[in-house]
Design a protein around this motif. Structure first.
Motif, PDB file in Angstrom:
ATOM      1  N   TRP A  56      -0.989  -4.565   1.288  1.00 48.39           N
ATOM      2  CA  TRP A  56      -2.373  -4.719   1.735  1.00 48.39           C
ATOM      3  C   TRP A  56      -3.037  -6.038   1.326  1.00 48.39           C
ATOM      4  O   TRP A  56      -3.642  -6.724   2.136  1.00 48.39           O
ATOM      5  N   ASP A  92      -1.778   0.395   4.857  1.00 46.67           N
ATOM      6  CA  ASP A  92      -2.370   0.667   6.169  1.00 46.67           C
ATOM      7  C   ASP A  92      -1.850  -0.355   7.200  1.00 46.67           C
ATOM      8  O   ASP A  92      -1.639  -1.512   6.869  1.00 46.67           O
ATOM      9  N   TYR A 130       1.767   4.904   3.643  1.00 39.58           N
ATOM     10  CA  TYR A 130       0.332   5.073   3.426  1.00 39.58           C
ATOM     11  C   TYR A 130      -0.241   6.011   4.480  1.00 39.58           C
ATOM     12  O   TYR A 130       0.144   5.954   5.655  1.00 39.58           O
ATOM     13  N   ALA A 139      -8.669   1.295   7.767  1.00 36.65           N
ATOM     14  CA  ALA A 139      -8.602   0.226   8.778  1.00 36.65           C
ATOM     15  C   ALA A 139      -8.690   0.804  10.187  1.00 36.65           C
ATOM     16  O   ALA A 139      -8.445   0.105  11.170  1.00 36.65           O
ATOM     17  N   LYS A 164       0.927   6.573  -0.655  1.00 36.43           N
ATOM     18  CA  LYS A 164      -0.457   6.309  -1.076  1.00 36.43           C
ATOM     19  C   LYS A 164      -1.356   7.030  -0.076  1.00 36.43           C
ATOM     20  O   LYS A 164      -1.276   6.787   1.124  1.00 36.43           O
ATOM     21  N   CYS A 168     -10.669   7.329   2.519  1.00 37.41           N
ATOM     22  CA  CYS A 168     -11.188   6.714   3.756  1.00 37.41           C
ATOM     23  C   CYS A 168     -12.191   7.602   4.506  1.00 37.41           C
ATOM     24  O   CYS A 168     -13.189   8.008   3.937  1.00 37.41           O
ATOM     25  N   ASP A 267      -5.859  -0.435  -9.474  1.00 38.83           N
ATOM     26  CA  ASP A 267      -5.569  -1.129  -8.216  1.00 38.83           C
ATOM     27  C   ASP A 267      -4.541  -2.252  -8.412  1.00 38.83           C
ATOM     28  O   ASP A 267      -4.089  -2.506  -9.513  1.00 38.83           O
ATOM     29  N   MET A 268      -4.265  -2.955  -7.331  1.00 37.85           N
ATOM     30  CA  MET A 268      -3.066  -3.802  -7.290  1.00 37.85           C
ATOM     31  C   MET A 268      -3.299  -5.184  -7.884  1.00 37.85           C
ATOM     32  O   MET A 268      -4.415  -5.565  -8.210  1.00 37.85           O
TER      33      MET A 268
HETATM   34  C1  GAL Z   1      -8.764   0.798   1.080  1.00 37.20           C
HETATM   35  C2  GAL Z   1      -7.832   0.793  -0.117  1.00 37.20           C
HETATM   36  C3  GAL Z   1      -7.019  -0.462  -0.038  1.00 37.20           C
HETATM   37  C4  GAL Z   1      -6.229  -0.443   1.255  1.00 37.20           C
HETATM   38  C5  GAL Z   1      -7.172  -0.286   2.443  1.00 37.20           C
HETATM   39  C6  GAL Z   1      -6.390  -0.098   3.736  1.00 37.20           C
HETATM   40  O1  GAL Z   1      -9.545   1.923   1.040  1.00 37.20           O
HETATM   41  O2  GAL Z   1      -8.567   0.837  -1.301  1.00 37.20           O
HETATM   42  O3  GAL Z   1      -6.151  -0.554  -1.150  1.00 37.20           O
HETATM   43  O4  GAL Z   1      -5.307   0.593   1.201  1.00 37.20           O
HETATM   44  O5  GAL Z   1      -8.005   0.822   2.268  1.00 37.20           O
HETATM   45  O6  GAL Z   1      -7.225   0.118   4.831  1.00 37.20           O
END
Ligand code: GAL
Length: 411
Positions: A56, A92, A130, A139, A164, A168, A267-268
């Protein structure tokens, strides 16, 4: 309205009816049964914080099969795989449109998921994917709502090793249905994450389960009971020092919730994404390792500069993160923008990070009383890869702006 089963504390099933005493032996037995049943299929996964890569932070919604293959190759070529970075996680952006029969095929950028998993596995790596408990992902792609079992089955069939699962659009459902009641919100969240965990378990394939609920509803208090091996403790990390440190330095007090098989996830990583300086990159890896955090690189590994690789691949730092006892560290001292964090390691040694969040160099005093010690016989500077003289009582360390001195001390 989405269905959600009512939340019952997993312990409550073992609590005796009011007024009936429980003998110690039966209580001990119940606790044992609870521990075993609760952890079935969970504790043997992620016994140390998962390490690998996630698409991501660099590729966002445009990730493709070719990018994943290039990343797998780069993990091998750079030596990162051999240092422990084994998960190659598609975030995503892989989803196509759900068919009438309910299946969720990948989009045109992923012609054959099973073949991709085979490619990743053939290199000694593992594949992550994911989805979301909502109808849509963050997304705007298809989520798993109402199709949890089909999706879990498909993931297992493709050979996926890590999921993951990101809250959302389900946040909107909670907002509507929980009417601002935090306890109801927590129950709803527990129910949807637990539902996917059951679906994953039903496949029989060991799949690391990463719950991404952005720190909402104090996930650290319940996500493990919903089957999570890791859960997000806050908002999305952004590609800058402020975001990294705002998240990293706000993790104090969470250590009691982490341990082998179940980790707090701040987080990453943003190392190598072109914005963090080397000192800032060392700060992120040091802090994440003291926190026993999952280490998922978020840069384009096929185009990485040598400095970023040297940071990500410092095995002395990675050994702190991966310490087998999995005790997460904590802040032990702070003075304005200066912080000292300590993590206890196996065998009685300590990892210590002296952090300077200011913009000029500074001398930070380390008093061993903070660790309950008088002296430290062996002192290792893990970024310099050098042994330092023993410390008697206290010592001062010069720390670069936005930098860190990371030590391992043996009393
Ligand atoms: C966010 C998440 C990110 C990524 C993104 C993808 O909510 O925290 O790490 O996964 O969505 O749409």
């Amino acid at each position: 309205m989405a269905t959600h089963k009512s939340f019952m504390s997993p312990l409550s099933v073992f609590l005796p009816p009011v007024g009936r005493p429980v003998r110690f032996t039966s209580l001990a037995m119940l606790i044992t049964v609870f521990c075993l049943s609760n952890r079935t299929g969970v504790a043997q996964l992620a016994t140390t914080p998962p390490m690998g890569w996630n698409s991501w932070n660099h590729f966002e919604n445009k990730i493709s099969d070719a990018d994943i293959r290039a990343t797998a190759d780069a993990l091998v070529a750079t030596g990162l795989r051999d240092s422990g970075y084994v998960y190659v996680n598609i975030d995503d952006g892989w989803q196509g449109k759900r068919t009438e029969s309910g299946a969720l095929p990948p989009n045109e950028r992923f012609p054959d998921m099973k073949a991709l998993a085979d490619y990743v596995h053939a290199r000694g790596l593992k594949l992550g994917i994911y989805s979301s408990p909502g109808r849509l992902t963050c997304a705007g792609n298809e989520g798993s709502m109402g199709h949890e079992q089909e999706d879990a089955k498909a993931f297992a069939k493709w050979g996926v090793d890590y999921l993951k699962y990101d809250i959302c659009s389900y946040r909107k459902v909670i907002e509507q249905d929980a009417h601002g009641d935090p306890e109801l919100a927590r129950q709803m969240m527990f129910a949807v994450f637990d539902k996917m965990h059951s679906a994953l378990q039903a496949t029989g394939r060991p799949i690391v389960y990463s719950v991404s609920q952005h720190g909402l509803s104090r996930g650290w208090t319940w996500a493990n009971q919903a089957g999570a091996n890791l859960w997000r403790t806050g908002d999305d990390v952004r590609n800058n020092y402020l975001s990294v440190t705002e998240i990293g330095f706000s993790q104090g007090g969470l250590s009691q919730f982490a341990g082998p098989g179940h980790w707090n996830d701040p987080d990453m990583l943003e190392i190598g994404n072109g914005v963090l300086s080397s000192d800032e990159g060392r700060t992120q890896l040091s802090l994440w390792s003291l926190l026993a955090a999952p280490l998922l690189a978020g840069n384009d590994l096929s185009k990485m500069d040598s400095d970023s690789l040297a940071i990500l691949n410092n095995r002395e730092v990675l050994a702190i993160d991966q310490d087998i006892e999995g005790r997460q560290g904590n802040r032990v001292w702070t003075e304005g923008p200066l912080e000292i964090w300590v993590r206890e390691l196996t065998g009685g040694s300590f990892a210590i990070g002296l952090f300077n969040r200011n913009q000029g160099p500074v001398d930070i005093p380390l008093d061993l009383k903070l660790l309950g010690l008088r002296n430290a016989i062996k002192v290792r500077d893990v970024w310099q890869h050098s042994d330092l003289p023993p410390i008697q009582g206290s010592e001062t360390f010069r720390v670069a702006p936005h930098g860190v001195v990371l030590l391992v001390l043996h009393p």
